[in-house]
Every structure is written in C-alpha cells, then in structure tokens.
Design a protein around this motif. Structure first.
Motif, short mmCIF file in Angstrom:
data_model
loop_
_atom_site.label_atom_id
_atom_site.label_comp_id
_atom_site.label_asym_id
_atom_site.label_seq_id
_atom_site.Cartn_x
_atom_site.Cartn_y
_atom_site.Cartn_z
N PRO A 39 -30.78 -21.00 -10.98
CA PRO A 39 -31.63 -19.84 -11.25
C PRO A 39 -31.43 -18.76 -10.19
CG PRO A 39 -32.87 -21.86 -11.54
CD PRO A 39 -31.55 -22.25 -10.95
N GLY A 40 -31.13 -17.54 -10.67
CA GLY A 40 -30.98 -16.42 -9.75
C GLY A 40 -29.68 -16.39 -8.99
N MET A 41 -28.79 -17.37 -9.23
CA MET A 41 -27.55 -17.45 -8.45
C MET A 41 -26.32 -17.12 -9.27
SD MET A 41 -28.39 -18.18 -5.39
CE MET A 41 -26.87 -18.75 -4.64
N GLY A 42 -26.48 -16.90 -10.55
CA GLY A 42 -25.30 -16.62 -11.36
C GLY A 42 -24.39 -17.84 -11.49
N LEU A 43 -23.15 -17.60 -11.86
CA LEU A 43 -22.17 -18.67 -12.02
C LEU A 43 -21.32 -18.75 -10.76
CD1 LEU A 43 -21.11 -17.70 -15.60
CD2 LEU A 43 -21.90 -19.97 -15.00
N ARG A 44 -21.21 -19.94 -10.23
CA ARG A 44 -20.38 -20.13 -9.04
C ARG A 44 -19.29 -21.16 -9.34
NH1 ARG A 44 -24.28 -21.44 -4.16
NH2 ARG A 44 -25.38 -22.63 -5.76
N LEU A 45 -18.08 -20.82 -8.97
CA LEU A 45 -16.92 -21.66 -9.27
C LEU A 45 -16.86 -22.83 -8.32
CD1 LEU A 45 -14.33 -21.93 -11.00
CD2 LEU A 45 -13.15 -20.58 -9.24
N ILE A 46 -16.77 -24.05 -8.88
CA ILE A 46 -16.70 -25.26 -8.06
C ILE A 46 -15.24 -25.61 -7.82
CG2 ILE A 46 -17.39 -27.67 -7.86
CD1 ILE A 46 -19.54 -27.10 -10.00
N TYR A 47 -14.50 -25.84 -8.88
CA TYR A 47 -13.08 -26.16 -8.84
C TYR A 47 -12.43 -25.54 -10.07
CZ TYR A 47 -12.72 -29.76 -5.15
OH TYR A 47 -12.68 -30.44 -3.95
N GLN B 2 -15.41 -11.27 -1.54
CA GLN B 2 -15.72 -10.67 -2.84
C GLN B 2 -17.21 -10.38 -2.89
OE1 GLN B 2 -12.94 -12.59 -6.10
NE2 GLN B 2 -13.89 -14.19 -4.88
N SER B 3 -17.55 -9.28 -3.53
CA SER B 3 -18.97 -8.97 -3.73
C SER B 3 -19.14 -8.19 -5.02
CB SER B 3 -19.53 -8.16 -2.55
OG SER B 3 -18.93 -6.90 -2.49
N LEU B 4 -20.32 -8.31 -5.57
CA LEU B 4 -20.67 -7.64 -6.82
C LEU B 4 -22.08 -7.10 -6.71
CD1 LEU B 4 -19.69 -9.96 -9.81
CD2 LEU B 4 -18.98 -7.60 -9.45
N GLU B 5 -22.29 -5.93 -7.30
CA GLU B 5 -23.66 -5.41 -7.37
C GLU B 5 -23.93 -4.99 -8.79
OE1 GLU B 5 -24.41 -3.18 -3.19
OE2 GLU B 5 -25.55 -2.44 -4.91
N GLN B 6 -24.98 -5.53 -9.37
CA GLN B 6 -25.49 -5.06 -10.65
C GLN B 6 -26.99 -5.24 -10.61
OE1 GLN B 6 -23.32 -8.74 -12.96
NE2 GLN B 6 -24.62 -7.48 -14.24
N PRO B 7 -27.74 -4.43 -11.39
CA PRO B 7 -29.20 -4.54 -11.33
C PRO B 7 -29.63 -5.93 -11.79
CG PRO B 7 -28.51 -3.17 -13.16
CD PRO B 7 -27.28 -3.44 -12.34
N SER B 8 -30.71 -6.43 -11.21
CA SER B 8 -31.15 -7.78 -11.57
C SER B 8 -31.88 -7.78 -12.92
CB SER B 8 -32.05 -8.36 -10.49
OG SER B 8 -33.16 -7.52 -10.26
N SER B 83 -31.48 -9.17 -26.09
CA SER B 83 -32.16 -9.68 -24.89
C SER B 83 -31.39 -10.89 -24.39
CB SER B 83 -33.60 -10.08 -25.22
OG SER B 83 -34.38 -8.95 -25.51
N ALA B 84 -30.86 -10.77 -23.19
CA ALA B 84 -29.97 -11.80 -22.64
C ALA B 84 -29.62 -11.38 -21.22
CB ALA B 84 -28.70 -11.93 -23.48
N SER B 85 -28.84 -12.21 -20.55
CA SER B 85 -28.27 -11.83 -19.25
C SER B 85 -26.85 -11.36 -19.46
CB SER B 85 -28.30 -13.02 -18.29
OG SER B 85 -29.62 -13.34 -17.92
N TYR B 86 -26.47 -10.34 -18.71
CA TYR B 86 -25.13 -9.77 -18.82
C TYR B 86 -24.46 -9.83 -17.46
CZ TYR B 86 -26.61 -8.24 -23.38
OH TYR B 86 -27.06 -8.23 -24.67
N PHE B 87 -23.25 -10.37 -17.46
CA PHE B 87 -22.52 -10.56 -16.21
C PHE B 87 -21.26 -9.71 -16.22
CE2 PHE B 87 -24.74 -14.22 -14.49
CZ PHE B 87 -25.34 -14.77 -15.61
N PHE B 99 -18.00 -14.22 -10.97
CA PHE B 99 -19.25 -13.85 -11.63
C PHE B 99 -20.32 -13.56 -10.60
CE2 PHE B 99 -18.49 -14.81 -16.10
CZ PHE B 99 -17.39 -15.64 -16.05
N GLY B 100 -21.08 -12.50 -10.85
CA GLY B 100 -22.23 -12.21 -10.00
C GLY B 100 -23.48 -12.88 -10.53
N THR B 101 -24.62 -12.39 -10.11
CA THR B 101 -25.90 -12.99 -10.51
C THR B 101 -26.39 -12.46 -11.85
OG1 THR B 101 -27.07 -11.36 -9.20
CG2 THR B 101 -26.61 -13.48 -8.15
N GLY B 102 -25.76 -11.41 -12.36
CA GLY B 102 -26.09 -10.94 -13.70
C GLY B 102 -27.28 -10.01 -13.77
N THR B 103 -27.40 -9.35 -14.91
CA THR B 103 -28.51 -8.45 -15.21
C THR B 103 -29.26 -9.00 -16.40
OG1 THR B 103 -27.34 -6.48 -14.42
CG2 THR B 103 -29.18 -6.13 -15.96
#
Lengths: 115, 109
Positions: A39-47, B2-8, B83-87, B99-103
């Motif tokens: 939750p709140g962390m997005g997708l993180r690549l493991i391998y 690497q870094s990403l910024e998008q509104p939460s 209505s969904a999350s967008y990455f 992938f970031g944390t998404g909007t």
C-alpha cells in the motif's frame, strides 16, 4: 488465451516458513519479472529474467530467490518468510527489445500474509 | 538513480477531462509507459510514448517531452469505470520498467 498464470492466489504463512510462488506464461515471451506491491509503495521489482537461463536482481531482492525453469516458467522462493514480506506479488512477462513498447502482461497476483 | 513524480490522488467529475502528470529521472531512457490498475486487480497497459509528442488511443492520450523529462496521461469523457490507479513507468533498460507509486483517480458523479 491464459496469458500469465500465477499460483497460488492467496497464501498465509507463519514467520520462518518457506514457499514458492509459481508463474507461467504462454505468450512465448523472453523476459519475465517478479514485483511486489505494498500500500502506497507502488510496484517494486524484486527479480527479473531477461531471457531463459538468466536472472538479475531488481530493486528489492533481499529475502528472495528465483528460478527461470524454462522459457515459460519463472518462480519466486521465500526461504524464511518474514512479516515484512506480507504483500501482493505480481509476475509479468514481455518481449521485444529497446525499440519496442515492451508491454508487460501481468498475472492476477498472489496475496501473501506472513504472521 | 531513478525517481518519479506524479500526484498521489486526483478527483474529477464524470464526463470531464483529467490530466495526470509525470516527471521522471532515469538513466538509459527509452520511452514512457502508462498502466491502469483497478482495486484488487492487476496492472494493464494503456499507452506508450517512444518519441516526443502525443499518442491517442480512444478516450486516452499520452504525451512525452524527452527534453523536459515529462509526460502526461489525458483521460477524456471520464466514466465511473475510469476510477483506478494510474502508473507512469519509464522504460529504463532494454526490457525493464520503473513504476512509481501511482495516481489514484476517483471519478465522481
């Protein structure tokens, strides 16, 4: 057209137990991936496995091992599960190289709880 | 790195237009992808920009400016099912996405 199939869909483990998450794709893709989503962390690549016979660490590999059994199958193993590994795990596959879209196709996910 | 910024989070009214921005920093950049994920579901591919400019796919469009390390996803004629999350996900290697944390988009009546 199964696409990417993950098993199991749900799993509850006790701390210290081991398990293997299975993933298979029927699209003849070269590259396969394991992600975790918290939750709140997005997708993180493991391998990931760029092709049959190769595997590489992603962003968060600690506590996991993988096996690219053949072109179709890519498994993720937790040797000694910890509560911090409670997450939703997604397997994905893709094909093509640098100039292509590299659409990643995801499995339905495995929801893992470690108590 | 690497870094990403998008509104939460973004909220928009049904039938309206919404734009989700994404700025990124990554080495070996090839292009920018967008994925949609409904609650409890798996991410699914929406769009990809390998070159600067606009890509249109039905009600969805995506834009990329490589010089600004910036892209956006434009959703038109919003529907409740949007209505969904967008990455946003830069393609950072030959086959890898970041992938970031998404909007989280909420569409209200």
């Amino acid at each position: 057209n199964a696409g990417v199939t993950q098993t199991p869909k749900f799993q509850v483990l006790k701390t210290g137990q081991s398990m293997t998450l299975q993933c298979a794709q029927d699209m003849n893709h070269n590259s396969m991936y394991w992600y975790r989503q918290d939750p709140g962390m997005g997708l993180r690549l493991i391998y990931y496995s760029a092709s049959e016979g190769t595997t590489d660490k992603g962003e968060v590999p600690n506590g996991y091992n993988v096996s690219r059994l053949n072109k179709r199958e890519f498994s993720l193993r937790l040797e000694s599960a910890a509560p911090s590994q409670t997450s939703v795990y997604f397997c994905a596959s893709t094909d093509r190289g640098p100039l292509a879209k590299n659409i990643q196709y995801f499995g339905a996910g495995t929801r893992l709880s470690v108590l | 790195g690497q870094s990403l910024e998008q509104p939460s989070e973004v909220t928009a009214v049904e039938g309206a237009i919404v734009q989700i921005n994404c700025t990124y920093q990554t080495s070996g950049f090839y292009g920018l992808s967008w994925y949609q994920q409904h609650d409890g579901g798996a991410p699914t591919f929406l769009s990809y920009n390998g070159l600067d400019g606009l890509e249109e796919t039905g009600r969805f469009s995506s834009f990329l400016s490589r010089s600004d390390s910036y892209g956006y996803l434009l959703l038109q004629e919003l529907q409740m099912k949007d209505s969904a999350s967008y990455f946003c996900a830069p393609k950072a290697g030959a086959n890898n996405l970041f992938f970031g944390t998404g909007t989280r988009l909420t569409v209200i009546p």
